[in-house]
Design a protein around this motif. Structure first.
Motif, PDB file in Angstrom:
ATOM      1  N   GLY A 166     -17.411 -28.843  14.698  1.00  0.00           N
ATOM      2  CA  GLY A 166     -18.261 -29.114  15.852  1.00  0.00           C
ATOM      3  C   GLY A 166     -18.074 -30.487  16.455  1.00  0.00           C
ATOM      4  N   GLU A 167     -16.868 -31.056  16.318  1.00  0.00           N
ATOM      5  CA  GLU A 167     -16.583 -32.390  16.834  1.00  0.00           C
ATOM      6  C   GLU A 167     -16.026 -32.294  18.253  1.00  0.00           C
ATOM      7  OE1 GLU A 167     -15.276 -34.637  12.732  1.00  0.00           O
ATOM      8  OE2 GLU A 167     -13.891 -33.217  13.630  1.00  0.00           O
ATOM      9  N   SER A 168     -16.388 -33.262  19.061  1.00  0.00           N
ATOM     10  CA  SER A 168     -15.903 -33.279  20.441  1.00  0.00           C
ATOM     11  C   SER A 168     -14.400 -33.499  20.492  1.00  0.00           C
ATOM     12  CB  SER A 168     -16.612 -34.381  21.234  1.00  0.00           C
ATOM     13  OG  SER A 168     -16.093 -34.461  22.550  1.00  0.00           O
ATOM     14  N   ILE A 169     -13.773 -32.920  21.492  1.00  0.00           N
ATOM     15  CA  ILE A 169     -12.342 -33.125  21.734  1.00  0.00           C
ATOM     16  C   ILE A 169     -12.184 -33.718  23.129  1.00  0.00           C
ATOM     17  CG2 ILE A 169     -10.075 -32.034  21.990  1.00  0.00           C
ATOM     18  CD1 ILE A 169     -11.099 -29.806  20.108  1.00  0.00           C
ATOM     19  N   TYR A 170     -11.675 -34.936  23.188  1.00  0.00           N
ATOM     20  CA  TYR A 170     -11.422 -35.548  24.489  1.00  0.00           C
ATOM     21  C   TYR A 170     -10.205 -34.872  25.101  1.00  0.00           C
ATOM     22  CZ  TYR A 170     -10.609 -39.034  28.110  1.00  0.00           C
ATOM     23  OH  TYR A 170     -10.433 -39.656  29.319  1.00  0.00           O
ATOM     24  N   PHE A 171     -10.397 -34.231  26.239  1.00  0.00           N
ATOM     25  CA  PHE A 171      -9.341 -33.388  26.802  1.00  0.00           C
ATOM     26  C   PHE A 171      -9.020 -33.801  28.220  1.00  0.00           C
ATOM     27  CE2 PHE A 171      -7.567 -29.641  28.849  1.00  0.00           C
ATOM     28  CZ  PHE A 171      -6.679 -29.154  27.902  1.00  0.00           C
ATOM     29  N   ALA A 230     -14.924 -24.794  21.151  1.00  0.00           N
ATOM     30  CA  ALA A 230     -14.496 -26.191  21.275  1.00  0.00           C
ATOM     31  C   ALA A 230     -15.447 -26.962  22.182  1.00  0.00           C
ATOM     32  CB  ALA A 230     -13.077 -26.249  21.834  1.00  0.00           C
ATOM     33  N   LYS A 231     -15.773 -28.164  21.774  1.00  0.00           N
ATOM     34  CA  LYS A 231     -16.623 -29.040  22.573  1.00  0.00           C
ATOM     35  C   LYS A 231     -15.731 -30.030  23.318  1.00  0.00           C
ATOM     36  CE  LYS A 231     -20.618 -28.690  19.477  1.00  0.00           C
ATOM     37  NZ  LYS A 231     -21.575 -29.436  18.616  1.00  0.00           N
TER      38      LYS A 231
END
Length: 313
Positions: A166-171, A230-231
């Motif tokens: 549940g971790e953010s992904i900088y995209f 995905a976050k």
């Protein structure tokens, strides 16, 4: 016959180690690495425990160590490592290795440079190194691989871990598509090289299907299960100090592997076929079919010790 596997700790190299161990043709396999943290030793020891055969670990601390370990084998396979901010350059160790190898008689000398292990500041350096290397080592084989997927992939397993936890992904993507290659297929290409194929060639290993990074993330979501999403860009901190901007604060906030992941997505340039002696990757495993038919399992038993010292993983 013996094999030296340089930079053996990372996931992709572990796949090559299994292929070599399962072949049964090596009396000894030496797994050498700079092992910058205990975690990097631990992950290789855990993988080694599942294999049979005479497998030794060797820590490289300086050029003399590299010189000493190179003398112990008659086949060499170099894999670019997955350490990013822990080393100033990805080129230096390979340059030193080729320099020490050129005056010795080896049956096979090869290197594998997966794009996901690149220092993002050193993109497109591998072709030049290979051309220079072949001047002194005619049998040298270079393998440049596109993004990988599968159980031994550094890239997709890092993405899967963040989605699972549940971790953010900088995209921030360039919008370019890649041609992912299955790690099992890359391992078979390496097995052919170790058996004597493609001597003196520079190879490009890629899949037959082009796909963008957002689509890869969706495939991983589906293979993890319906409850996992995905976050993307959902971290407030990342909106202020994003992990791709090279600032000192960001380097304290984010672990190096996550920084490199986001930089890879943000800076990716499709690998062109030109400049290679051969493009390998026909009739290989399809990334969509693979994730449709295989559930992604995230191994939580090993936690990177260095990752725990960062506020954001």
């Amino acid at each position: 016959m013996s094999l030296l596997l340089l930079n053996a700790s990372n996931r992709i190299a572990q796949g090559f180690l299994k292929v070599a161990a399962d072949s049964g043709k090596y009396e000894k396999i030496i797994c050498a690495d700079i092992f910058p943290t205990y975690f990097t030793v631990q992950r290789l020891l855990k993988f080694k425990s599942s294999l049979s055969g005479n497998i030794e670990l060797f820590k490289i601390g300086d050029r003399q160590d590299l010189h000493d370990v190179i003398k112990q084998a008659n086949n060499i396979l170099y894999v670019s490592h997955d350490y990013t901010q822990l080393t100033a350059s990805k080129k230096n160790l390979l340059v030193a290795t080729l320099d020490l190898v050129k005056n010795r008689n080896y049956k096979t000398v090869a290197y594998v440079a997966p794009v996901e292990h690149d220092h993002q500041e050193e993109i497109d350096e591998w072709k030049h190194l290979e051309v220079e290397g072949r001047r002194f080592i005619p049998q040298l084989v270079g393998i440049r691989s596109d993004i990988t997927f599968g159980p031994q992939s550094t890239f997709t397993n890092k993405l899967a871990s963040r989605i699972y936890n549940g971790e953010s992904i900088y995209f921030q993507s360039t919008g370019q598509s890649c041609a992912p290659i299955f790690t099992g297929d890359l391992e078979q290409i390496v097995a052919q090289v170790l058996a004597g194929s493609h001597a003196g060639k520079l190879l490009l290993a890629k899949g037959h299907k082009h796909i963008d990074f957002k689509s890869i993330i969706h495939l991983i979501e589906d293979s993890l299960g319906t409850t996992y999403k995905a976050k993307l860009n959902q971290s407030f901190i990342e909106k202020i100090i994003h992990p791709t901007n090279n600032c000192i604060i960001g380097q304290q906030l984010y672990c190096p592997s996550y920084i490199n992941l986001t930089k890879l997505i943000a800076n990716y340039k499709a690998l062109e076929n030109t400049g290679y002696d051969q493009v390998v990757g026909d009739k290989l495993v399809d990334i969509e079919e693979y994730h449709k038919n295989n559930k992604t399992v995230v191994d939580q038993s090993l936690k990177a010790d260095y990752q725990l010292s960062y506020l954001i993983g």
